[in-house]
Design a protein around this motif. Sequence first.
Motif, PDB file in Angstrom:
ATOM      1  N   TYR A 351      -5.875 108.620  34.307  1.00 45.83           N
ATOM      2  CA  TYR A 351      -5.808 108.575  35.773  1.00 45.83           C
ATOM      3  C   TYR A 351      -6.775 107.536  36.341  1.00 45.83           C
ATOM      4  O   TYR A 351      -6.450 106.834  37.304  1.00 45.83           O
ATOM      5  CB  TYR A 351      -6.122 109.959  36.338  1.00 45.83           C
ATOM      6  N   LEU A 354      -5.416 103.928  36.918  1.00 45.87           N
ATOM      7  CA  LEU A 354      -4.152 103.754  37.638  1.00 45.87           C
ATOM      8  C   LEU A 354      -4.171 102.669  38.700  1.00 45.87           C
ATOM      9  O   LEU A 354      -3.151 102.431  39.354  1.00 45.87           O
ATOM     10  CB  LEU A 354      -3.707 105.084  38.250  1.00 45.87           C
ATOM     11  N   GLN A 512      -4.206 117.152  40.386  1.00 49.32           N
ATOM     12  CA  GLN A 512      -5.622 116.812  40.439  1.00 49.32           C
ATOM     13  C   GLN A 512      -6.477 117.895  39.792  1.00 49.32           C
ATOM     14  O   GLN A 512      -7.485 117.609  39.140  1.00 49.32           O
ATOM     15  CB  GLN A 512      -6.056 116.584  41.890  1.00 49.32           C
ATOM     16  N   LEU A 515      -6.972 117.499  36.028  1.00 50.07           N
ATOM     17  CA  LEU A 515      -7.756 116.393  35.500  1.00 50.07           C
ATOM     18  C   LEU A 515      -9.182 116.792  35.135  1.00 50.07           C
ATOM     19  O   LEU A 515      -9.849 116.089  34.367  1.00 50.07           O
ATOM     20  CB  LEU A 515      -7.791 115.241  36.500  1.00 50.07           C
ATOM     21  N   PHE A 539       1.123 111.436  37.828  1.00 51.02           N
ATOM     22  CA  PHE A 539      -0.105 112.011  38.365  1.00 51.02           C
ATOM     23  C   PHE A 539       0.075 112.273  39.863  1.00 51.02           C
ATOM     24  O   PHE A 539       0.371 111.345  40.631  1.00 51.02           O
ATOM     25  CB  PHE A 539      -1.287 111.065  38.139  1.00 51.02           C
ATOM     26  N   GLU A 541      -1.379 113.389  43.565  1.00 50.00           N
ATOM     27  CA  GLU A 541      -2.625 113.415  44.328  1.00 50.00           C
ATOM     28  C   GLU A 541      -2.811 114.812  44.931  1.00 50.00           C
ATOM     29  O   GLU A 541      -1.929 115.659  44.865  1.00 50.00           O
ATOM     30  CB  GLU A 541      -2.608 112.336  45.414  1.00 50.00           C
TER      31      GLU A 541
END
Length: 821
Positions: A351, A354, A512, A515, A539, A541
Amino acid sequence: MRQHIDMKKAASFQGAMDFSSLLDAPAGKYGHVKVRDGHFYFENGKRIRFFGFNFPARSNMPDHETAEALADSLAALGVNVVRIHAADAYPGEKGWSTDPEYSILDYRKGSGGLNEKGLERLDYWLYQLKKRGIYLHIDLLVARRFEKEQNLDYPYDLYMSKSSSHFNERLIELQEQYALQYLTHINRYTGLALAEDPAVMTVQICNEDSVFFDSRLARKGPAVQAYQDELKKRFNSFLLAKYGNRQNLIKAWTWGNKTEIKSDLEEGEDPEKGTVRCPEIGNYCQNVNDPLYEKVQETRLESPGRYADFTQFEIALNRKYYRRMIGLLRSIPVKAPIATGCLLAGAADIYSHLDAEVMENNAYFNHPLGSDPKYEGILVPDLRDYVSTDPLTETFPEMEHRSNITVQASIAAVEKRPMILSEWNEYGLQLFHAPAYLMTTAYACLNDWDGLIIYCYHTDDHLRPEAADRVLDLMDCYSDPSLMLQFGVLSSIFQRGLIRVSPVSAHLVYRQEDLQRLPYTYRMPTAYLPLVMRMRSVFLEAGEKYEGDAQVAVSAGFVAGGDYTRAEHAILYRHSDDLDAYGKNRISAEEASFGKYRDSGGRVELEDANYHGEAFLNGRYLTIDEVDKLTEKNDYTLFARLTDHALKKWGILSERTGLQEDGEMVSQTGELSFHPHRGSFRVNAKEVKMYAGRNHGRIELGENICVRGSNRSLFACAFSLDRKALEASEHYLILVFGESGRDKTTYHPVDPQLTEVRREGRRFIEILDGVIEIRNLEGKRIYELSADGRRQSVLAEAGEHKRGEIRMKSPIIEIAAVNRR
């Protein structure tokens, strides 16, 4: 039968083995390479895929004669990209270093300036590649030694600066200085700087580098310790800015349930005093943190709060660094797409990359350890056979070299970005290692990747004709007949897309909240999905729902929660009942049973006495309770069978594809078949039929070709040269060979996990001990070819015969219509 074979660096393949027609010279003739819809395109709208070699360190500063000869050789192989790797390397006498006279960074001055003598050689090398249609992959920070004379913050030289290079201000300034000098230098032969040259297909900011990891072997010594102390200060500042004081940090790091409350802040730790300990960073990959696997983790188990906050901190540092470097490169301006780094494994680390336009990863199999003076041979951990390594039972969380290359690399393939495997190899320490190259190429096609760059062609700056029958360096691929004989075919397959892309996709979805944790079994979905269909990571947000267009979404499930109600289909599970990474909030009973996803359907029965959870399947969702009990000891077979059952019920896979009862994995397209229990891999595409693995006596390559022999293992390939379907082709190649390597290689176990490999003797390749039966031979002639593709003799003049049996004297034969020259 073993046959000695010479492999010369600059001996260009000829005739039917010449694949230079894949190139469209000069590189850059259609303008700059652009990213569009997740792939590489020229400015004229044509898509391009890249297949080639790494050239590391001193190999990028060859003399002119060597540059010309190597460029010719690469073009004949069908190479259309070279990664100009580690040009910043420190000078040394040989190997992975630069010639002291021709280094790119002028280390003699101590100023970080560039060396004109080295630049002249590099300029000519890049010019020769560009002339032949070979594109350039440029990297920046790789093997540099930062010297204390360059006004470093600490009075030590720093080599292997992994992690430190991403947060120390002075190290970043020196990287910016080098990038400006290197990318704006005007090539005296092309008249262009790298920043503006359309032959450059990407610029990579750093190689195998991240705040999330370093090299454990490089941690000793005062230089690295000084930067680790700086990292600790920065982490404490981060905690103080987030929480304000020690009491608030204690509250945040207190976790547990009604019967057991824990706080992880240790006595004497205070962010205001800068004394809060950093978790240990990983060894070449993000550390896992899983209480279920505490005994087998490489590092100590951290509390949820400490791990979560440190992970947030690492993400922020990485993104700040990459955004700064990207801003600099665009200001120059660099015209090529930008990649951040490679060697990506953990979700948070991926991540943090990115901001890149291009995703890259590195993966190896049977990678050796460094040299040890106690042993005369090469030390290899967990030495094993590639084609019989079952990804469902032999996929591991570390960035290690026991797992399938596709499985290792695919986690970094992110939706809407090109995917490049920027380094990969199976080093030939097993004498039969041909399957790794074929399988990696085939699965890259299935998954619609954009670049494959093998490490490496050679590690030298001279032709060394005296080494045609010796191996000067284990990393030198030019000397491996097992790879080089199939390379042109593989390049054709990949560049032309001869193996079909899967029309159905799976999204591996990270929220999120996911992660900030990393369970030991996080690679579970990648152990199966990319071997049967296209797979990408996605991924989300904060607060986002999954709204992707994949045929199936798979939750990462590191923590509970997430909304998949808009997914076409979804596979849902969780590694924890926590709703957040800090362990403070847990799911309700309704959420624990996946209630809203189980409104219809029924329980899936599993024949496994050790699993006591439940799995439910309906028309849209597969939900799995207690997934960690399903995957004990890293065995993902039951998860794959559940997934496969759901995909077939939903019509995403047919009964003939996916995971079969005997363990065979068949791609959704039906073109690829991997059977690790039988040790075999097949390709059945329109223009190419291939087999690699154990020899079970009879290998069919389509309708007209059958290989019969007594070799223990075989690589067999039939490839159409006239771009017709193989059965209708009037001009095609057949490659058949077994083991290859050095004929006096011996293996010496050091312990159950470590083998010493002594590679001695002359180079050989094993010829088929048997016959090839070829049908439909009317009007065709069969030629025996030399190792470089020259016609040696006519093996059969078919005339009116409909079939023939050929006993091969070399690994290559060519079948051509009689009227074809």
